[in-house]
Design an enzyme around this catalytic site. Structure first.
Site, PDB file in Angstrom:
ATOM      1  N   CYS A  13     -14.901  -2.465  -4.195  1.00 53.40           N
ATOM      2  CA  CYS A  13     -14.836  -3.866  -3.749  1.00 53.40           C
ATOM      3  C   CYS A  13     -16.069  -4.171  -2.924  1.00 53.40           C
ATOM      4  O   CYS A  13     -16.384  -3.438  -1.978  1.00 53.40           O
ATOM      5  CB  CYS A  13     -13.586  -4.103  -2.907  1.00 53.40           C
ATOM      6  SG  CYS A  13     -13.528  -5.754  -2.198  1.00 53.40           S
TER       7      CYS A  13
ATOM      8  N   CYS B 250      -8.370  -3.554   3.159  1.00 55.69           N
ATOM      9  CA  CYS B 250      -7.989  -2.333   2.424  1.00 55.69           C
ATOM     10  C   CYS B 250      -8.660  -1.141   3.103  1.00 55.69           C
ATOM     11  O   CYS B 250      -9.618  -0.574   2.557  1.00 55.69           O
ATOM     12  CB  CYS B 250      -8.430  -2.434   0.967  1.00 55.69           C
ATOM     13  SG  CYS B 250      -7.542  -3.669   0.022  1.00 55.69           S
TER      14      CYS B 250
ATOM     15  N   CYS C 211       9.654  -0.663   6.270  1.00 55.60           N
ATOM     16  CA  CYS C 211       8.215  -0.841   6.059  1.00 55.60           C
ATOM     17  C   CYS C 211       7.427  -0.339   7.259  1.00 55.60           C
ATOM     18  O   CYS C 211       6.213  -0.459   7.295  1.00 55.60           O
ATOM     19  CB  CYS C 211       7.895  -2.317   5.780  1.00 55.60           C
ATOM     20  SG  CYS C 211       8.357  -3.405   7.133  1.00 55.60           S
TER      21      CYS C 211
END
Ligand SMILES: C[S@@+](CC[C@H](N)C(=O)[O-])C[C@H]1O[C@@H](n2cnc3c(N)ncnc32)[C@H](O)[C@@H]1O
Length: 391
Positions: A86, A99, A348
């Site tokens: 990216c 990310c 999570c």
């Protein structure tokens, strides 16, 4: 979903003007940064490094007692490092920062997630817990069914981690194909004076590949961000409940728009589904079969939970999928649900999950099964699917 953008409290001048130092990465934080020891013993958090790497580090600020650093050069780099797929990947205010683990191969990221889970389990596993293998994501890129973009009318992208800087994003490889196309077509409308910030510096555009088109400044109810892995979670849940008696009354907390409620209602005769977001609850009520009783409740309010749970007798199965805060208000459930036999906890956040599990264990439950699942490749996020049973 974690774009890991918690703003750091930076700006202690005495820290900022310190000289650089060389340090070895001894661990990784829950948001993916390296934990590095300064030669004088202080701890620094540094993005973009991996365990056992050695780096020359610039001191850039602090977050409470911990120093914040940036890599000047890597003096010993991990041999498995790769070129991040990216162009916006990186850790300065010019980079998206969404990310943080993209510079390592997917298998190495997965192993690190599993390592963290195993270390958390040391306090929870009585020696009988079944720890399943990681349910890895079938796609390490192109998986995100949703994304929240910001625009000031001339740029369109994400806000760089820990800053107020809008990074112009030309392409985002983790987006699903449909969302990638939406981003590209939105960019063709730049510059766009209608998207200039009004009260704030920018406006918000949500992409969701279930919607007709992008949605401007409208809050959407929660949706699991990875469609393929959500299907795997639903399948896991269906298996977890398959052998339970269908007439066991079930309580589902943090039900959202009914993603897991649908699975529960296909097996159990009575499902009580609780959710705090009105929009989500409306969606749930619109599609839920008769056997589902939907309730609006703020599950983080002690008086509200106490008053409500008091009336709930006979619940034998509890299913919960809370946000990162976990089951913040849990004492009323632990005290009042005397007939509870099984808890299915989808988490999570490892830290709050472990905190809550400890309280269930103290009430006579054991951690029977733990299944880790990767919802968000390229990030340190790990979803934990777990079953606790009363001993
Ligand atoms: C991780 S999502 C799970 C949703 C659902 N299980 C799904 O798979 O789509 C957590 C849900 O908790 C809800 N929630 C967050 N805080 C809450 C609160 N204080 N009280 C009740 N619900 C809350 C959110 O609106 C969201 O729908």
């Amino acid at each position: 979903m974690p774009r890991h953008r918690r703003a750091a409290k930076q700006g202690n001048a005495s820290f900022k003007h310190e000289s650089a130092f060389e340090g070895k990465v001894r661990d990784l934080t829950s948001d993916g940064r390296g934990v590095v020891s300064h030669p004088d013993g202080r701890t620094f958090f540094v993005p973009g490094v991996w365990i056992d790497e050695v780096a020359e580090i610039r001191v850039v600020g602090r977050q409470g007692k911990v120093g914040l650093g940036q890599v000047i050069t890597l003096t010993k780099a991990d041999l498995q490092r790769r070129e991040a797929p990216c162009e916006h990947h990186g850790y300065s205010a010019d980079h998206c920062g969404g990310c943080p683990w993209m510079f390592m191969p997917y298998q190495v990221q997965s192993a690190a997630k599993l390592r963290r889970l195993k270390s958390t389990l040391e306090d929870l596993d009585d020696g009988t817990t079944q720890l399943d293998g990681l349910l890895a994501a079938p796609k390490e890129l192109g998986y995100r069914n949703r994304a929240q973009l910001k625009t000031d009318g001339s740029k369109l992208g994400y806000v760089a981690a820990g800053t107020r800087t809008l990074v112009d994003v030309t392409a985002c490889p983790i987006l699903s194909a449909r969302n990638g196309e939406s981003l590209a077509s939105l960019r063709k409308a730049l510059p766009n004076p209608n998207w200039r910030g009004r009260k704030q510096d920018w406006q918000t555009i949500d992409l969701d590949d279930n919607l007709e088109g992008p949605s401007l400044n409208k809050r959407l109810p929660f949706r699991q961000g990875n469609t393929q892995q959500n299907a795997v979670m639903r399948e896991w849940l269906a298996q977890a409940i398959a052998s339970m008696p269908p007439d066991a009354p079930v309580l589902e907390l943090f039900a959202g728009s009914g993603n897991f409620t649908e699975v529960l209602a296909s097996h159990f005769k009575t499902v009580v589904a609780v959710e705090g977001d009105q929009q989500a609850l409306q969606q749930l009520s619109d599609v839920a079969p008769e056997r589902v009783q939907a309730h609006a409740l703020n599950l983080f309010s002690v008086p509200a939970v106490e008053a409500w749970v008091n009336e709930k007798q006979g619940i034998r199965v509890l299913v919960l999928d809370p946000p990162r805060e976990g089951l913040k208000v849990r004492t009323p459930f632990l005290k009042e649900l005397a007939e509870l036999e099984t808890v299915i906890y989808v988490a999570c956040d490892l830290a709050t999950w472990a905190r809550d599990c400890k309280d269930f264990l103290a009430q006579g439950f054991r951690l029977a099964q733990v299944t880790p699942l990767d919802l968000f490749p390229q990030t340190p996020h790990l979803e934990v699917l777990s079953v606790l049973t009363r001993v």
